[in-house]
Design a protein around this motif. Structure first.
Motif, short mmCIF file in Angstrom:
data_model
loop_
_atom_site.label_atom_id
_atom_site.label_comp_id
_atom_site.label_asym_id
_atom_site.label_seq_id
_atom_site.Cartn_x
_atom_site.Cartn_y
_atom_site.Cartn_z
N THR A 1 22.85 -23.18 26.10
CA THR A 1 23.78 -22.93 25.01
C THR A 1 23.58 -23.89 23.84
OG1 THR A 1 25.37 -24.26 26.17
CG2 THR A 1 25.60 -21.88 26.39
N TYR B 1 26.34 -18.22 31.84
CA TYR B 1 25.06 -18.10 31.14
C TYR B 1 25.03 -16.78 30.40
CZ TYR B 1 23.60 -21.58 34.60
OH TYR B 1 23.50 -22.68 35.38
N THR B 2 24.13 -16.69 29.41
CA THR B 2 24.04 -15.42 28.69
C THR B 2 22.68 -14.77 28.90
OG1 THR B 2 23.47 -16.74 26.77
CG2 THR B 2 25.73 -15.96 26.92
#
Lengths: 293, 344
Positions: free
Chosen positions: A55, A121-122
């Protein structure tokens, strides 16, 4: 029946991560004769290190995994250096209590830094894939493949390298291997570094599979790791690996019939049955007798 | 301010009873039990469901009786001991030290998740609540709490006397002999399992009793109130006070409990970060455990051992008219110096 296969597939993914985590746990036990209750925090630290590098620094998934591995390794080495080695000449229970203190400190430091809310998380979960009867995402498959690769690396490390040989010697008798010219202290330190690296990576995989991370994820996983290690054979990497796979399957099969909220209850039932029937572990030869660590 | 101290002292005396129970299991018998907080919680739940009456519509829990408070507490203690007898039978039969701790750690989390998720038992996540007044009303809020503090202190004193008496009794010495050398104790004809098991059940019973008192004190209880990790405060307290010495355990609980509550008042706790205070508290507890274990594992008031290695027991006249240090004292100070071996 299809639900059964789907949850079994999910169980395999969790079992793969559990295998890594519990092998790391068992390696720590093998060289230091200590049940490291701060093991869960090493996983959490790995997961959060990956989170920060994703991030804040926008790194790719591979760099994140590497960062998780490095931070896990550093954390475990620090735990060994600051706590475990200081209690080396004391009884195993004193060390266990000390690791419990370390676990409290680390977990709450994470809580102060990152807050109590769940983060995620992405990374893309990838596509849904039907593999035989199973239903997996690309990500799940990557998780399982990488877990298998790490397991193979652990095998090679233990069987084919000088460190692995020294590690096995130290785990059988630290004093004797010291006398034979093996630098036991250094070997123990390196083992913790390796175990920490595996844990940090496992923590990252776990956070990725579950989707959310919080300062307490490691704590729940700690109990599963202990159960897998004790069920398979505490201090024996291959037995532990087997124990983790069996436990993962037991949990996922049972999970199709009762709510997954009872996961730890099932794990505890498994632990009790194993301790009563085969207290030395199901993959270790030897009859049921008094167990002392 | 007076109410504030009443609250702190009430909680401290309840936790001192719990600590005495845990210390029997860990201090005397040497079994590092992590599930004692579940016995405490079970004591709270059982006392509540037996006194607050039928559950109202969305709330569900078992029993829902309207028993008088003392009877409910006695029954709750019996239920807790029955429950502990199962866990203890599994954990103590052939498992020792680390394996025992792992089993009790598994047990406490299994109980925790079962209670949290299985709603019909104790209303799951939302917990059990209901006002009940053991005295049946008639007293103002303040005087009720003063009276309850007095009651808790009296119970603590009685429990302390019993535990202290038991500690120096042949039973207490036998349990310690088993702790220090199981093989030797069994050669001398002691039943090792039975000794540890009885101590475990007694400790669990005290935990249940503390739970019974706590139920009357708080009046609402849900899984957030008994995170199994809370037990570490008590272990820190026992370590500070002196493991195996009832006097030290009570002292340690009051020192640690009052100390921590007082300290948290000075830790800033901004509204945006509500977790900051408790987290700092937990960190301090963790540090306290590690540092005490490392530098003074026998605590402020170490366990007193006589010259034959058993717990010293002096009669009242001896204690009153003692003029010179006895042999027992010389050995005690010697054990205090070699205190490293205490945490077994």
């Amino acid at each position: 029946m299809s639900i059964f296969w789907i949850s079994l597939g999910q169980g395999l993914a969790v079992a793969a991560i559990l295998a890594l985590s519990s092998v790391a746990f068992t390696l720590e036990y093998a060289v230091s004769r200590v049940v490291n209750l701060a093991h869960g925090e090493v996983l959490t630290i790995g997961a959060f290190a990956a989170y920060v590098s994703e991030t804040t620094f926008h790194q790719s998934i591979y760099v994140c995994a590497l960062v998780a591995t490095i931070f896990g390794s550093l954390a475990a080495t620090a735990i060994n250096f600051v706590v475990i080695e200081r209690f080396r000449n004391q009884k195993s229970l004193a060390t266990l209590i000390a690791t419990l203190g370390a676990s409290l400190v680390l977990q709450n430091l994470l809580l102060i830094i990152f807050g109590g809310a769940s983060l995620s998380y992405t990374f893309s979960q990838g596509n849904l894939l039907h593999v035989g009867p199973f239903l997996w995402t690309t990500l799940t498959i990557e998780v399982m493949v990488s877990a298998v690769i790490v397991a193979i690396l652990i095998y090679l490390l233990l069987q084919r390298t000088r460190l692995g040989k020294a590690l096995r010697a130290v785990s059988q008798n630290r004093e004797l291997s010291q006398v034979s010219g093996i630098p036991a202290r250094a070997v123990v330190m390196q083992t913790w570094a390796v175990a920490g690296a595996i844990s940090g990576f496992a923590g990252f995989l776990y956070g990725e599979t579950v989707g959310t991370i919080s300062p307490s994820i490691g704590n729940g996983f700690l109990l599963l790791s202990i159960t897998a290690a004790v069920g398979g054979g505490l201090g024996r990497p291959y037995a532990t690996l087997g124990g983790a796979l069996v436990l993962g399957l037991v949990m996922s099969i049972a999970g199709t019939y009762v709510s997954s909220a009872y996961q730890l209850v099932i794990a505890f039932g498994f632990l009790v049955v194993m301790l009563l029937l085969k207290p030395n572990g199901m993959f270790v030869r030897g009859s049921a007798q008094m167990v002392r660590a | 301010m007076l109410q504030y101290w009443t609250a702190i002292l009430t909680e401290a005396s309840i936790f001192a009873i719990l600590a005495l129970g845990i210390d029997m299991i860990w201090g005397w018998a040497g079994d590092f039990d992590l599930s004692a907080y579940a016995y405490f919680a079970l004591g709270v739940y059982m006392t509540m469901v037996m006194t607050i009456g039928k559950p109202q519509a969305p709330v569900v829990y078992i029993l829902g009786w309207h028993l008088p408070y003392p009877i409910a507490v006695v029954l709750a203690v019996i239920v807790v001991v029955a429950f502990a007898s199962v866990v203890g039978a599994i954990a103590l039969r052939s498992l020792r030290e680390v394996h025992f701790s792992i089993t009790t750690l598994g047990a406490v989390w299994a109980i925790y998740y079962a209670v949290e998720n299985y709603t019909p038992l104790f209303n799951g996540y939302n917990g059990v609540y209901g006002l009940f007044d053991p005295l049946g009303g008639g007293l103002s809020y303040n005087s009720y709490h003063y009276l309850f503090l007095g009651f808790c202190l009296v119970v603590l004193f009685v429990v302390y006397l019993v535990v202290q008496r038991l500690s120096t009794s042949p039973f207490g010495r036998m349990v310690r002999a088993v702790r220090d050398d199981e093989r030797a104790a069994s050669v001398y004809g002691r039943n090792v399992f039975w000794a540890k098991y009885r101590t475990y059940l007694f400790g669990a019973g005290l935990a249940g009793l503390a739970g019974g008192l706590f139920a009357a004190y708080i009046g609402a209880f849900n899984p957030l109130d008994w995170k199994p990790t809370e037990i570490f405060v008590l272990y820190a307290a026992i370590l500070v006070g002196g493991r195996g010495n009832p006097k030290g355990v009570v002292l340690g609980t009051f020192v640690v409990y009052v100390g921590f509550v007082e300290m948290t008042r000075y830790i800033p706790s901004p509204a945006a970060r509500p977790e900051l205070g408790p987290a700092l508290r937990q960190i301090l507890i963790g540090l306290l455990i590690v540092l005490m274990l490392k530098f003074r594992p026998s605590g402020l008031l170490p366990e007193r051992l006589g010259n034959d290695g058993t717990v010293a027991r002096r009669s009242w006249p001896e204690r009153l008219f003692r003029t010179s240090p006895t042999e027992g004292d010389a050995v005690t100070s010697a054990t205090a110096e070699t205190g490293g071996e205490v945490a077994s």
